[in-house]
Design an enzyme around this catalytic site. Structure first.
Site, PDB file in Angstrom:
ATOM      1  N   GLN A 190      48.533  21.857 -12.364  1.00 50.96           N
ATOM      2  CA  GLN A 190      47.840  20.625 -12.711  1.00 50.96           C
ATOM      3  C   GLN A 190      47.208  20.800 -14.083  1.00 50.96           C
ATOM      4  O   GLN A 190      46.009  20.997 -14.228  1.00 50.96           O
ATOM      5  CB  GLN A 190      46.803  20.270 -11.638  1.00 50.96           C
ATOM      6  N   THR A 191      48.038  20.686 -15.095  1.00 51.12           N
ATOM      7  CA  THR A 191      47.626  20.963 -16.473  1.00 51.12           C
ATOM      8  C   THR A 191      48.768  20.575 -17.402  1.00 51.12           C
ATOM      9  O   THR A 191      49.827  20.128 -16.956  1.00 51.12           O
ATOM     10  CB  THR A 191      47.296  22.469 -16.636  1.00 51.12           C
ATOM     11  N   THR A 192      48.550  20.752 -18.690  1.00 48.40           N
ATOM     12  CA  THR A 192      49.638  20.660 -19.667  1.00 48.40           C
ATOM     13  C   THR A 192      49.508  21.836 -20.631  1.00 48.40           C
ATOM     14  O   THR A 192      48.461  22.024 -21.243  1.00 48.40           O
ATOM     15  CB  THR A 192      49.582  19.344 -20.463  1.00 48.40           C
ATOM     16  N   ASP A 208      45.555  21.577 -22.611  1.00 52.75           N
ATOM     17  CA  ASP A 208      44.385  20.746 -22.374  1.00 52.75           C
ATOM     18  C   ASP A 208      43.276  21.636 -21.812  1.00 52.75           C
ATOM     19  O   ASP A 208      43.427  22.861 -21.756  1.00 52.75           O
ATOM     20  CB  ASP A 208      44.728  19.614 -21.396  1.00 52.75           C
ATOM     21  N   LYS A 236      42.466  27.606 -21.382  1.00 56.83           N
ATOM     22  CA  LYS A 236      43.643  28.135 -20.696  1.00 56.83           C
ATOM     23  C   LYS A 236      44.497  29.026 -21.598  1.00 56.83           C
ATOM     24  O   LYS A 236      45.587  29.430 -21.206  1.00 56.83           O
ATOM     25  CB  LYS A 236      44.489  26.975 -20.163  1.00 56.83           C
TER      26      LYS A 236
END
Length: 218
Positions: free
Chosen positions: A17-19, A34, A51
């Site tokens: 659940q991220t980019t 992000d 991240k």
């Protein structure tokens, strides 16, 4: 080697659940993400997660999936690469770092819920990008994207990527891709973190959410 004893967090975020992305340009590589962390797809637990994890001087990893799992893997990778550089009396190659990540993921594939992008620069091959998948597959690519937000931007990156971009062209490419993903994916958001890695060193760029380019009316 079991990684669970190394984890600093018991909070597990649902996978991907991220980019995240990484892309080569003429003389370097940009890795970015992000900064939103969510649980269950609806609860935003943090807006300011970084991240992008530095595992050696000019080598970074992007993380997607369980934060606890990613922390454990990157902590072990940093230890192994530091020991390797002392033994070899030279910085590790980017492929060596990616291979360490691959082995850690493969050895713990039944327990891990995390995927990684490894990117950096070394004197042997210059800028490089590697995808390390959930099960430990290692793939070298000129650019790669990952996480839930990546499903919204495959068309953009396939159409707009070109080899040997300049640094500024690549920065704009990465920024636009992440902005598009954030605009469509409800579990990607916050600020954009970008790290530019070249022979000269490392530069960290942070773009606030209200400064990102807009492509549609909200």
């Amino acid at each position: 080697m079991c990684l669970w004893c190394l984890s600093e967090s018991t909070t597990a975020f649902l996978p991907f659940q991220t980019t995240i992305l990484a892309v080569k340009f003429n003389g370097g590589v940009i890795i970015g993400s992000d900064s939103r962390a969510s649980m269950g797809g609806s609860y935003v637990s943090s807006k300011t997660i970084n991240k992008l994890i530095q595992v050696h001087d000019r080598i970074f990893c992007c993380i997607a999936g369980s934060l606890a799992d990613a922390q454990a893997v990157t902590k072990m990778a940093k230890f192994q690469l530091s020991f390797h550089s002392i033994q070899m009396e030279s910085p590790p190659l980017v492929k060596a770092a990616a291979s360490v990540m691959k082995e850690l993921c493969y050895s713990n594939k039944e327990e891990l819920q995390a995927g990684f992008i490894t990117a950096g620069w070394d004197r042997k091959k210059g800028p490089q990008v590697y995808t390390v998948s959930l099960g430990g597959m290692l793939l070298s690519q000129p650019f790669t994207i990952g996480g839930s937000g990546s499903t919204y931007i495959y068309g953009y990156v396939d159409a707009k990527y070109k080899p040997d971009m300049s640094r500024e062209e690549c920065l704009q490419f990465a920024t636009n891709a992440l902005a598009l993903a954030i605009g469509r994916d409800n579990v990607s958001g916050g600020v954009v973190h970008l790290v530019v890695i070249t022979e000269d060193g490392v530069e960290h760029v942070v773009i606030p959410g209200d400064k990102l380019p807009k492509f549609h009316d909200e």
